[in-house]
Write a protein that holds these residues in place. Sequence first.
Motif, PDB file in Angstrom:
ATOM      1  N   ILE A 148       2.704  -5.916   1.230  1.00  0.00           N
ATOM      2  CA  ILE A 148       3.225  -5.498  -0.069  1.00  0.00           C
ATOM      3  C   ILE A 148       3.002  -3.989  -0.169  1.00  0.00           C
ATOM      4  O   ILE A 148       2.236  -3.413   0.604  1.00  0.00           O
ATOM      5  CB  ILE A 148       2.547  -6.201  -1.266  1.00  0.00           C
ATOM      6  CG1 ILE A 148       1.066  -5.794  -1.370  1.00  0.00           C
ATOM      7  CG2 ILE A 148       2.690  -7.713  -1.163  1.00  0.00           C
ATOM      8  CD1 ILE A 148       0.384  -6.286  -2.644  1.00  0.00           C
ATOM      9  N   ALA A 149       3.660  -3.348  -1.127  1.00  0.00           N
ATOM     10  CA  ALA A 149       3.380  -1.936  -1.381  1.00  0.00           C
ATOM     11  C   ALA A 149       2.037  -1.812  -2.098  1.00  0.00           C
ATOM     12  O   ALA A 149       1.583  -2.749  -2.753  1.00  0.00           O
ATOM     13  CB  ALA A 149       4.493  -1.332  -2.225  1.00  0.00           C
ATOM     14  N   ASN A 150       1.395  -0.672  -1.954  1.00  0.00           N
ATOM     15  CA  ASN A 150       0.090  -0.456  -2.575  1.00  0.00           C
ATOM     16  C   ASN A 150       0.214  -0.535  -4.097  1.00  0.00           C
ATOM     17  O   ASN A 150       0.884   0.290  -4.716  1.00  0.00           O
ATOM     18  CB  ASN A 150      -0.442   0.919  -2.171  1.00  0.00           C
ATOM     19  CG  ASN A 150      -1.894   1.110  -2.555  1.00  0.00           C
ATOM     20  OD1 ASN A 150      -2.365   0.593  -3.560  1.00  0.00           O
ATOM     21  ND2 ASN A 150      -2.623   1.870  -1.755  1.00  0.00           N
ATOM     22  N   PRO A 151      -0.441  -1.514  -4.714  1.00  0.00           N
ATOM     23  CA  PRO A 151      -0.291  -1.690  -6.163  1.00  0.00           C
ATOM     24  C   PRO A 151      -0.940  -0.585  -6.999  1.00  0.00           C
ATOM     25  O   PRO A 151      -0.710  -0.512  -8.207  1.00  0.00           O
ATOM     26  CB  PRO A 151      -0.964  -3.038  -6.425  1.00  0.00           C
ATOM     27  CG  PRO A 151      -1.924  -3.217  -5.306  1.00  0.00           C
ATOM     28  CD  PRO A 151      -1.289  -2.560  -4.119  1.00  0.00           C
ATOM     29  N   GLU A 152      -1.715   0.276  -6.365  1.00  0.00           N
ATOM     30  CA  GLU A 152      -2.377   1.341  -7.106  1.00  0.00           C
ATOM     31  C   GLU A 152      -1.420   2.447  -7.534  1.00  0.00           C
ATOM     32  O   GLU A 152      -1.670   3.153  -8.502  1.00  0.00           O
ATOM     33  CB  GLU A 152      -3.526   1.919  -6.281  1.00  0.00           C
ATOM     34  CG  GLU A 152      -4.638   0.919  -5.989  1.00  0.00           C
ATOM     35  CD  GLU A 152      -5.179   0.263  -7.257  1.00  0.00           C
ATOM     36  OE1 GLU A 152      -5.440   0.991  -8.236  1.00  0.00           O
ATOM     37  OE2 GLU A 152      -5.325  -0.969  -7.264  1.00  0.00           O
TER      38      GLU A 152
END
Length: 267
Positions: A148-152
């Motif tokens: 997934i893409a970095n949720p930050e």
Amino acid sequence: MHGVTGLGKIWSLVFSLALSFSVALMPAVSRAETVPAIAAAANIKFALDDIVKNFSAETGLKVRVSYGSSGNFVAQIQHGAPFELLLSADERYIHELQKAGFTRDEGVQYAVGRLALVAPNKSPLTLDSELNGVKALLAAGKLERFAIANPEHAPYGERARELLQKLGLWDGLQTKLILGENASQAAQFAVSGSTQGGIIPLSLALAPQFKALGQSIALPAELHGPLYQRMALTPKAGATAERFYLYLQSDAAKSVFVQYGFGLPAQ
């Protein structure tokens, strides 16, 4: 959580994405220059490339687009990056910049995003809208890596986390997650064969460059918060950026966004 190395060659051959993450790597833009620098969320890469091509063919004008994560672009703009227009994957970033005086106004919504579950060809992952295939593979000990893409700082990563939490998968996937710096890198990881799959923007999953490498299924929008994508001009914007901004609101541009799986904002 893990990183992935050795994927650069695959990514460049497959997607040929020209992502730019560092202001230091960008040439300075003088006031006399007529080609504006545009910052755009990585999830609209393929759709925006088509729109830029159409815009240039119709007007004879050019724009230079850098793709990356919305959160990173916010930081760059706040530190003086010469972008004249930001197309964010989450409207809250535009609101944040507006409050700090880094955009002309609140801008406009240009698209509504969707998530997709994807798997590379020959992956053992079965795709379904409730992620039962992910649950089964995880329970069998056969799910080693999931992208997934970095949720930050990447809105699509943030929404992917919300979805996984809602389906009770987030905790179990913690040691399996491969985080892309942005949505495009997450897509790279998800179809490279180094993972069993991942959650990426539907707009990237529908791109012709992707279809030869994997399979995908759109995920229910009610499983996560909305992805209202908003754009706004910065105080640095010149005439070409202004014209491109208006073109992005045209029926011609909207039809391209729809082609890549985006919804359109309510009128």
